[in-house]
Design a protein around this motif. Structure first.
Motif, PDB file in Angstrom:
ATOM      1  N   GLY A  83       0.828  -1.196   0.000  1.00  0.00           N
ATOM      2  CA  GLY A  83       0.000   0.000   0.000  1.00  0.00           C
ATOM      3  C   GLY A  83       0.859   1.241   0.000  1.00  0.00           C
ATOM      4  O   GLY A  83       2.079   1.176   0.095  1.00  0.00           O
ATOM      5  N   GLY A  84       0.205   2.373  -0.111  1.00  0.00           N
ATOM      6  CA  GLY A  84       0.920   3.647  -0.159  1.00  0.00           C
ATOM      7  C   GLY A  84       0.171   4.646  -1.018  1.00  0.00           C
ATOM      8  O   GLY A  84      -1.066   4.618  -1.088  1.00  0.00           O
ATOM      9  N   ILE A  85       0.904   5.514  -1.712  1.00  0.00           N
ATOM     10  CA  ILE A  85       0.266   6.563  -2.494  1.00  0.00           C
ATOM     11  C   ILE A  85      -0.543   5.996  -3.660  1.00  0.00           C
ATOM     12  O   ILE A  85      -1.454   6.664  -4.171  1.00  0.00           O
ATOM     13  CB  ILE A  85       1.295   7.588  -3.024  1.00  0.00           C
ATOM     14  CG1 ILE A  85       2.343   6.894  -3.910  1.00  0.00           C
ATOM     15  CG2 ILE A  85       1.968   8.304  -1.874  1.00  0.00           C
ATOM     16  CD1 ILE A  85       3.304   7.881  -4.570  1.00  0.00           C
ATOM     17  N   GLN A  86      -0.238   4.783  -4.076  1.00  0.00           N
ATOM     18  CA  GLN A  86      -0.993   4.154  -5.159  1.00  0.00           C
ATOM     19  C   GLN A  86      -2.191   3.361  -4.646  1.00  0.00           C
ATOM     20  O   GLN A  86      -2.895   2.717  -5.424  1.00  0.00           O
ATOM     21  CB  GLN A  86      -0.074   3.227  -5.961  1.00  0.00           C
ATOM     22  CG  GLN A  86       1.095   3.928  -6.638  1.00  0.00           C
ATOM     23  CD  GLN A  86       1.980   2.942  -7.389  1.00  0.00           C
ATOM     24  OE1 GLN A  86       1.501   1.990  -7.994  1.00  0.00           O
ATOM     25  NE2 GLN A  86       3.284   3.175  -7.340  1.00  0.00           N
ATOM     26  N   GLY A  87      -2.429   3.446  -3.341  1.00  0.00           N
ATOM     27  CA  GLY A  87      -3.549   2.721  -2.772  1.00  0.00           C
ATOM     28  C   GLY A  87      -3.184   1.292  -2.429  1.00  0.00           C
ATOM     29  O   GLY A  87      -2.018   0.905  -2.420  1.00  0.00           O
ATOM     30  N   ALA A  88      -4.202   0.485  -2.151  1.00  0.00           N
ATOM     31  CA  ALA A  88      -3.991  -0.913  -1.780  1.00  0.00           C
ATOM     32  C   ALA A  88      -4.305  -1.802  -2.981  1.00  0.00           C
ATOM     33  O   ALA A  88      -5.438  -1.827  -3.457  1.00  0.00           O
ATOM     34  CB  ALA A  88      -4.878  -1.284  -0.601  1.00  0.00           C
ATOM     35  N   PRO A  89      -3.323  -2.545  -3.493  1.00  0.00           N
ATOM     36  CA  PRO A  89      -3.562  -3.375  -4.679  1.00  0.00           C
ATOM     37  C   PRO A  89      -4.583  -4.479  -4.443  1.00  0.00           C
ATOM     38  O   PRO A  89      -5.246  -4.931  -5.377  1.00  0.00           O
ATOM     39  CB  PRO A  89      -2.174  -3.943  -4.989  1.00  0.00           C
ATOM     40  CG  PRO A  89      -1.466  -3.952  -3.673  1.00  0.00           C
ATOM     41  CD  PRO A  89      -1.956  -2.711  -2.981  1.00  0.00           C
ATOM     42  N   CYS A  90      -4.712  -4.915  -3.199  1.00  0.00           N
ATOM     43  CA  CYS A  90      -5.677  -5.972  -2.886  1.00  0.00           C
ATOM     44  C   CYS A  90      -7.103  -5.511  -3.156  1.00  0.00           C
ATOM     45  O   CYS A  90      -7.942  -6.288  -3.646  1.00  0.00           O
ATOM     46  CB  CYS A  90      -5.522  -6.422  -1.435  1.00  0.00           C
ATOM     47  SG  CYS A  90      -5.422  -5.060  -0.249  1.00  0.00           S
ATOM     48  N   THR A 174      -8.638  -9.850   7.915  1.00  0.00           N
ATOM     49  CA  THR A 174      -7.993 -10.002   9.223  1.00  0.00           C
ATOM     50  C   THR A 174      -6.687  -9.234   9.324  1.00  0.00           C
ATOM     51  O   THR A 174      -6.189  -9.003  10.437  1.00  0.00           O
ATOM     52  CB  THR A 174      -7.732 -11.487   9.523  1.00  0.00           C
ATOM     53  OG1 THR A 174      -6.972 -12.060   8.453  1.00  0.00           O
ATOM     54  CG2 THR A 174      -9.048 -12.249   9.657  1.00  0.00           C
ATOM     55  N   THR A 175      -6.112  -8.846   8.195  1.00  0.00           N
ATOM     56  CA  THR A 175      -4.965  -7.936   8.179  1.00  0.00           C
ATOM     57  C   THR A 175      -5.227  -6.890   7.097  1.00  0.00           C
ATOM     58  O   THR A 175      -4.947  -7.127   5.928  1.00  0.00           O
ATOM     59  CB  THR A 175      -3.640  -8.665   7.871  1.00  0.00           C
ATOM     60  OG1 THR A 175      -3.800  -9.424   6.668  1.00  0.00           O
ATOM     61  CG2 THR A 175      -3.240  -9.590   9.004  1.00  0.00           C
ATOM     62  N   CYS A 176      -5.773  -5.758   7.486  1.00  0.00           N
ATOM     63  CA  CYS A 176      -6.113  -4.724   6.512  1.00  0.00           C
ATOM     64  C   CYS A 176      -4.937  -3.761   6.346  1.00  0.00           C
ATOM     65  O   CYS A 176      -4.602  -3.013   7.271  1.00  0.00           O
ATOM     66  CB  CYS A 176      -7.360  -3.952   6.953  1.00  0.00           C
ATOM     67  SG  CYS A 176      -7.849  -2.651   5.792  1.00  0.00           S
ATOM     68  N   VAL A 177      -4.314  -3.768   5.167  1.00  0.00           N
ATOM     69  CA  VAL A 177      -3.125  -2.942   4.953  1.00  0.00           C
ATOM     70  C   VAL A 177      -3.451  -1.454   4.846  1.00  0.00           C
ATOM     71  O   VAL A 177      -2.545  -0.627   4.801  1.00  0.00           O
ATOM     72  CB  VAL A 177      -2.350  -3.395   3.697  1.00  0.00           C
ATOM     73  CG1 VAL A 177      -1.775  -4.784   3.896  1.00  0.00           C
ATOM     74  CG2 VAL A 177      -3.244  -3.353   2.454  1.00  0.00           C
ATOM     75  N   LYS A 178      -4.739  -1.115   4.826  1.00  0.00           N
ATOM     76  CA  LYS A 178      -5.120   0.297   4.824  1.00  0.00           C
ATOM     77  C   LYS A 178      -5.205   0.849   6.241  1.00  0.00           C
ATOM     78  O   LYS A 178      -5.334   2.061   6.425  1.00  0.00           O
ATOM     79  CB  LYS A 178      -6.452   0.475   4.096  1.00  0.00           C
ATOM     80  CG  LYS A 178      -6.364   0.226   2.593  1.00  0.00           C
ATOM     81  CD  LYS A 178      -7.677   0.451   1.877  1.00  0.00           C
ATOM     82  CE  LYS A 178      -8.635  -0.690   2.127  1.00  0.00           C
ATOM     83  NZ  LYS A 178      -9.854  -0.587   1.280  1.00  0.00           N
ATOM     84  N   TRP A 208       8.166  -2.166   3.410  1.00  0.00           N
ATOM     85  CA  TRP A 208       7.145  -1.147   3.724  1.00  0.00           C
ATOM     86  C   TRP A 208       6.214  -1.704   4.777  1.00  0.00           C
ATOM     87  O   TRP A 208       5.813  -2.862   4.720  1.00  0.00           O
ATOM     88  CB  TRP A 208       6.348  -0.783   2.482  1.00  0.00           C
ATOM     89  CG  TRP A 208       5.349   0.331   2.680  1.00  0.00           C
ATOM     90  CD1 TRP A 208       5.588   1.672   2.577  1.00  0.00           C
ATOM     91  CD2 TRP A 208       3.961   0.198   3.008  1.00  0.00           C
ATOM     92  NE1 TRP A 208       4.430   2.376   2.817  1.00  0.00           N
ATOM     93  CE2 TRP A 208       3.421   1.491   3.075  1.00  0.00           C
ATOM     94  CE3 TRP A 208       3.125  -0.896   3.241  1.00  0.00           C
ATOM     95  CZ2 TRP A 208       2.083   1.738   3.385  1.00  0.00           C
ATOM     96  CZ3 TRP A 208       1.792  -0.667   3.551  1.00  0.00           C
ATOM     97  CH2 TRP A 208       1.283   0.636   3.615  1.00  0.00           C
ATOM     98  N   THR A 209       5.877  -0.886   5.758  1.00  0.00           N
ATOM     99  CA  THR A 209       4.974  -1.320   6.816  1.00  0.00           C
ATOM    100  C   THR A 209       3.714  -0.467   6.822  1.00  0.00           C
ATOM    101  O   THR A 209       3.788   0.760   6.644  1.00  0.00           O
ATOM    102  CB  THR A 209       5.653  -1.236   8.198  1.00  0.00           C
ATOM    103  OG1 THR A 209       4.683  -1.549   9.223  1.00  0.00           O
ATOM    104  CG2 THR A 209       6.221   0.146   8.470  1.00  0.00           C
ATOM    105  N   PRO A 210       2.551  -1.069   7.041  1.00  0.00           N
ATOM    106  CA  PRO A 210       1.313  -0.286   7.095  1.00  0.00           C
ATOM    107  C   PRO A 210       1.129   0.444   8.419  1.00  0.00           C
ATOM    108  O   PRO A 210       0.323   1.377   8.505  1.00  0.00           O
ATOM    109  CB  PRO A 210       0.228  -1.350   6.900  1.00  0.00           C
ATOM    110  CG  PRO A 210       0.833  -2.595   7.468  1.00  0.00           C
ATOM    111  CD  PRO A 210       2.287  -2.519   7.104  1.00  0.00           C
ATOM    112  N   CYS A 211       1.861   0.058   9.447  1.00  0.00           N
ATOM    113  CA  CYS A 211       1.673   0.613  10.790  1.00  0.00           C
ATOM    114  C   CYS A 211       2.417   1.951  10.952  1.00  0.00           C
ATOM    115  O   CYS A 211       3.533   2.116  10.455  1.00  0.00           O
ATOM    116  CB  CYS A 211       2.162  -0.396  11.824  1.00  0.00           C
ATOM    117  SG  CYS A 211       1.775   0.037  13.537  1.00  0.00           S
ATOM    118  N   ARG A 212       1.772   2.890  11.645  1.00  0.00           N
ATOM    119  CA  ARG A 212       2.360   4.214  11.887  1.00  0.00           C
ATOM    120  C   ARG A 212       2.160   4.617  13.347  1.00  0.00           C
ATOM    121  O   ARG A 212       1.199   4.195  13.995  1.00  0.00           O
ATOM    122  CB  ARG A 212       1.690   5.272  10.997  1.00  0.00           C
ATOM    123  CG  ARG A 212       1.860   5.037   9.487  1.00  0.00           C
ATOM    124  CD  ARG A 212       3.296   5.299   9.051  1.00  0.00           C
ATOM    125  NE  ARG A 212       3.467   5.188   7.611  1.00  0.00           N
ATOM    126  CZ  ARG A 212       3.749   4.068   6.957  1.00  0.00           C
ATOM    127  NH1 ARG A 212       3.879   2.937   7.639  1.00  0.00           N
ATOM    128  NH2 ARG A 212       3.895   4.059   5.648  1.00  0.00           N
TER     129      ARG A 212
END
Length: 252
Positions: A83-90, A174-178, A208-212
């Motif tokens: 994920g990132g600026i291009q969104g989540a590919p899933c 169960t693991t939402c990268v957003k 890259w990690t989704p957590c902040r």
């Protein structure tokens, strides 16, 4: 008069379930289909919830799935992108692509999503990003909040999906990268430890990690403090006067 074609998108969440039910009652003379994009990464209890909702709807849900990927893990691993600026590919591969294929046989048509009264801004952004989509925001028009939807399902005798009972605010994978919050990922670690460990390893492999943290700085999942408190901010089940008005509409 020719009946309109309406697709109510069911995502196994409380809001989308009530939106689908309300669509059936609001548009009795139109051709309404309730459709769901199946994502294997969702909690297994979602299938029980969908079956309960089918009985409530009085019709079957049309199940769609990706023609190219088995699940989100395969998307992330093959695309090497979480994920990132291009969104989540899933989201694109598991939900948007199947929806667009389905729409080819249903054009023109109106689409119903589970945007609630507090999500007017989100609905407006979706419309701006997808100007070709003809939307009917039945929950916003009815003034129904997410808590209202939960309350209506509770009174209909439909047990909410297990993810809500575990403390998740939304019934996503169960693991939402957003999801970015440390509390969210601490809750994933508590409730779905194997998926958490797999995401921690994949995050390192991809870089890259989704957590902040609270300042937006990245937090590697394998470095998330063991004692970090799991987030529990699910909306309380409630029901405003708008619930009763909508239920009267459904029963008409």
């Amino acid at each position: 008069m020719t009946a309109r074609r309406i697709v109510a998108w069911f995502s196994a969440g409380a809001a989308s379930a009530v939106a689908a039910k309300l669509t059936l009652s609001r548009f009795p003379d139109d051709e309404v289909v309730i459709a769901r994009c199946i994502v294997a990464n969702e909690d297994a209890d979602n299938n029980r919830f969908a079956a309960d909702c089918e009985r409530w709807f009085g019709r079957e849900i049309v199940n769609l799935s990706s023609l190219d990927y088995a699940d989100c893990w395969e998307v992330w691993q093959k695309r090497r992108y979480l994920g990132g600026i291009q969104g989540a590919p899933c989201t694109v591969e598991m939900k948007k692509a199947p929806r667009q294929i389905f729409e080819r046989d249903w054009d023109p048509h109106i689409q119903v999503f589970g945007f609630t009264a507090e999500e007017g801004g989100r609905a407006a952004r979706f419309k701006a990003q997808n100007p070709e989509v003809r939307m009917a925001n039945v929950l916003i028009d009815a003034g129904l909040s997410k808590g209202d939807c939960m309350g209506m399902l509770d009174r209909a005798g439909i047990k909410l999906p297990a993810q809500y009972a575990r403390g998740f605010a939304n019934n996503n994978c169960t693991t939402c990268v957003k999801a970015r919050g440390r509390g969210y990922w601490a809750l994933v670690r508590k409730c779905h430890p194997a998926d958490f460990a797999r995401m921690a390893a994949l995050s390192r492999a991809i870089g890259w990690t989704p957590c902040r943290d609270g300042k937006g700085n990245p937090v590697w999942l394998d470095e998330l403090p063991a004692n970090y408190p799991p987030q529990d901010d699910s909306p309380a089940i409630e029901c405003s006067i708008m619930c009763h008005l909508a239920e009267q509409d459904m029963a008409a």
